[in-house]
Design a protein around this motif. Structure first.
Motif, PDB file in Angstrom:
ATOM      1  N   CYS A  10      42.706  41.682  40.011  1.00 58.45           N
ATOM      2  CA  CYS A  10      41.847  42.398  39.070  1.00 58.45           C
ATOM      3  C   CYS A  10      40.411  42.252  39.550  1.00 58.45           C
ATOM      4  N   ASN A  11      39.490  42.887  38.839  1.00 57.01           N
ATOM      5  CA  ASN A  11      38.089  42.632  39.154  1.00 57.01           C
ATOM      6  C   ASN A  11      37.538  41.604  38.167  1.00 57.01           C
ATOM      7  N   ALA A  12      36.320  41.181  38.372  1.00 56.34           N
ATOM      8  CA  ALA A  12      35.747  40.105  37.563  1.00 56.34           C
ATOM      9  C   ALA A  12      35.665  40.480  36.086  1.00 56.34           C
ATOM     10  N   GLU A  13      35.307  41.712  35.779  1.00 56.66           N
ATOM     11  CA  GLU A  13      35.229  42.154  34.385  1.00 56.66           C
ATOM     12  C   GLU A  13      36.608  42.090  33.729  1.00 56.66           C
ATOM     13  N   GLU A  14      37.619  42.567  34.437  1.00 57.21           N
ATOM     14  CA  GLU A  14      38.982  42.533  33.901  1.00 57.21           C
ATOM     15  C   GLU A  14      39.454  41.096  33.701  1.00 57.21           C
ATOM     16  N   PHE A  15      39.115  40.212  34.633  1.00 56.09           N
ATOM     17  CA  PHE A  15      39.474  38.803  34.484  1.00 56.09           C
ATOM     18  C   PHE A  15      38.877  38.230  33.202  1.00 56.09           C
ATOM     19  N   ASP A  16      37.595  38.525  32.966  1.00 61.78           N
ATOM     20  CA  ASP A  16      36.940  38.008  31.764  1.00 61.78           C
ATOM     21  C   ASP A  16      37.614  38.526  30.493  1.00 61.78           C
ATOM     22  N   LEU A  17      38.069  39.769  30.507  1.00 62.79           N
ATOM     23  CA  LEU A  17      38.755  40.331  29.340  1.00 62.79           C
ATOM     24  C   LEU A  17      40.125  39.692  29.130  1.00 62.79           C
ATOM     25  N   LEU A  18      40.847  39.445  30.229  1.00 63.64           N
ATOM     26  CA  LEU A  18      42.203  38.905  30.133  1.00 63.64           C
ATOM     27  C   LEU A  18      42.244  37.393  29.963  1.00 63.64           C
ATOM     28  N   CYS A  19      41.239  36.705  30.464  1.00 64.46           N
ATOM     29  CA  CYS A  19      41.256  35.239  30.484  1.00 64.46           C
ATOM     30  C   CYS A  19      39.959  34.657  29.908  1.00 64.46           C
ATOM     31  N   PRO A  20      39.642  34.963  28.654  1.00 64.03           N
ATOM     32  CA  PRO A  20      38.378  34.457  28.092  1.00 64.03           C
ATOM     33  C   PRO A  20      38.316  32.927  28.022  1.00 64.03           C
ATOM     34  N   THR A  25      38.189  40.255  42.145  1.00 69.58           N
ATOM     35  CA  THR A  25      37.218  40.779  43.098  1.00 69.58           C
ATOM     36  C   THR A  25      35.872  40.987  42.405  1.00 69.58           C
ATOM     37  N   ARG A  26      34.802  40.836  43.221  1.00 64.76           N
ATOM     38  CA  ARG A  26      33.440  40.962  42.696  1.00 64.76           C
ATOM     39  C   ARG A  26      32.584  41.854  43.587  1.00 64.76           C
ATOM     40  N   GLY A  27      33.180  42.867  44.167  1.00 61.55           N
ATOM     41  CA  GLY A  27      32.419  43.779  45.011  1.00 61.55           C
ATOM     42  C   GLY A  27      31.762  43.045  46.163  1.00 61.55           C
ATOM     43  N   PRO A  28      30.461  43.303  46.381  1.00 59.21           N
ATOM     44  CA  PRO A  28      29.777  42.673  47.515  1.00 59.21           C
ATOM     45  C   PRO A  28      29.630  41.156  47.401  1.00 59.21           C
ATOM     46  N   GLU A  29      29.896  40.610  46.217  1.00 58.96           N
ATOM     47  CA  GLU A  29      29.824  39.148  46.053  1.00 58.96           C
ATOM     48  C   GLU A  29      31.114  38.455  46.455  1.00 58.96           C
ATOM     49  N   GLY A  30      32.149  39.200  46.807  1.00 58.04           N
ATOM     50  CA  GLY A  30      33.378  38.588  47.290  1.00 58.04           C
ATOM     51  C   GLY A  30      34.471  38.527  46.244  1.00 58.04           C
ATOM     52  N   VAL A  31      35.185  37.422  46.237  1.00 49.99           N
ATOM     53  CA  VAL A  31      36.344  37.271  45.359  1.00 49.99           C
ATOM     54  C   VAL A  31      36.410  35.828  44.868  1.00 49.99           C
ATOM     55  N   VAL A  32      36.898  35.660  43.656  1.00 52.59           N
ATOM     56  CA  VAL A  32      37.204  34.331  43.143  1.00 52.59           C
ATOM     57  C   VAL A  32      38.720  34.254  43.035  1.00 52.59           C
ATOM     58  N   VAL A  33      39.288  33.248  43.685  1.00 48.62           N
ATOM     59  CA  VAL A  33      40.732  33.021  43.618  1.00 48.62           C
ATOM     60  C   VAL A  33      40.953  31.850  42.668  1.00 48.62           C
ATOM     61  N   HIS A  34      41.706  32.105  41.615  1.00 51.11           N
ATOM     62  CA  HIS A  34      42.044  31.082  40.625  1.00 51.11           C
ATOM     63  C   HIS A  34      43.464  30.619  40.900  1.00 51.11           C
ATOM     64  N   GLY A  35      43.629  29.353  41.251  1.00 48.61           N
ATOM     65  CA  GLY A  35      44.950  28.794  41.511  1.00 48.61           C
ATOM     66  C   GLY A  35      45.374  28.935  42.956  1.00 48.61           C
ATOM     67  N   GLY A  36      46.348  28.138  43.342  1.00 46.17           N
ATOM     68  CA  GLY A  36      46.910  28.215  44.686  1.00 46.17           C
ATOM     69  C   GLY A  36      46.039  27.583  45.747  1.00 46.17           C
ATOM     70  N   PRO A  37      46.501  27.638  47.004  1.00 42.79           N
ATOM     71  CA  PRO A  37      45.805  26.954  48.099  1.00 42.79           C
ATOM     72  C   PRO A  37      44.473  27.591  48.493  1.00 42.79           C
ATOM     73  N   HIS A  38      44.195  28.798  48.028  1.00 41.37           N
ATOM     74  CA  HIS A  38      42.950  29.479  48.387  1.00 41.37           C
ATOM     75  C   HIS A  38      41.962  29.501  47.236  1.00 41.37           C
ATOM     76  N   ALA A  39      42.182  28.679  46.211  1.00 37.05           N
ATOM     77  CA  ALA A  39      41.333  28.676  45.020  1.00 37.05           C
ATOM     78  C   ALA A  39      39.878  28.442  45.394  1.00 37.05           C
ATOM     79  N   GLY A  40      39.004  29.188  44.747  1.00 36.11           N
ATOM     80  CA  GLY A  40      37.572  29.033  44.954  1.00 36.11           C
ATOM     81  C   GLY A  40      36.890  30.370  45.085  1.00 36.11           C
ATOM     82  N   GLU A  41      35.585  30.295  45.295  1.00 42.40           N
ATOM     83  CA  GLU A  41      34.783  31.505  45.510  1.00 42.40           C
ATOM     84  C   GLU A  41      34.714  31.783  46.999  1.00 42.40           C
TER      85      GLU A  41
END
Length: 142
Positions: free
Chosen positions: A48-58, A70-86
């Motif tokens: 999802c994108n960051a806005e959708e994440f905020d709506l689904l996971c307040p 995803t956050r466009g030009p700011e990259g992606v935040v991965v929640h969970g798993g071995p790649h977690a982080g910004e």
């Protein structure tokens, strides 16, 4: 979301026990936020994108589902798993961002299976998304 949930439930009834990924878009959340959240909770990977994440996971990240926001030009935040982080992305000359998120999803899924614990997933994903926003020939054809 209900259609995706129906497909997922059909797979599970038929004995499928492999990984399942899904994604969303703003209108799907607006139409049925409960079904969209249930879909997120029942998949292994969710995009999802960051806005959708905020709506689904307040209240913050979900339990066992790996969520890539995803956050466009700011990259992606991965929640969970071995790649977690910004994770940042290299600068790109954006011609048309249509499909960049889909390229990310495809790249992440394809390489995550090959390199489940390593950084190559994110490197590949950056290259896939960058190609989707830089290829003027595809834009003209489309």
């Amino acid at each position: 979301a209900r259609r995706q949930l129906s497909i997922l439930e059909g797979l599970r009834r038929r004995g499928y026990s492999g990984r399942v990924s899904a994604g969303t878009y703003r209108r799907m959340i607006s139409r049925d936020p409960g079904a969209a959240r249930t879909l997120l909770d029942r998949t292994d990977l969710f995009f999802c994108n960051a806005e959708e994440f905020d709506l689904l996971c307040p209240a913050g990240p979900p339990g066992s589902t790996i969520v890539c926001a995803t956050r466009g030009p700011e990259g992606v935040v991965v929640h969970g798993g071995p790649h977690a982080g910004e994770h940042t992305v290299p600068p790109a000359h954006v011609v048309d961002a249509t499909g960049a998120g889909d390229a990310f999803c495809g790249g992440f899924l394809a390489v995550a299976l090959e390199y489940p614990d390593g950084e190559p997933v994110l490197i590949f994903r950056h290259r896939a998304a960058d190609g989707s926003v830089n290829n003027e020939d595809l834009r003209r054809a489309g």
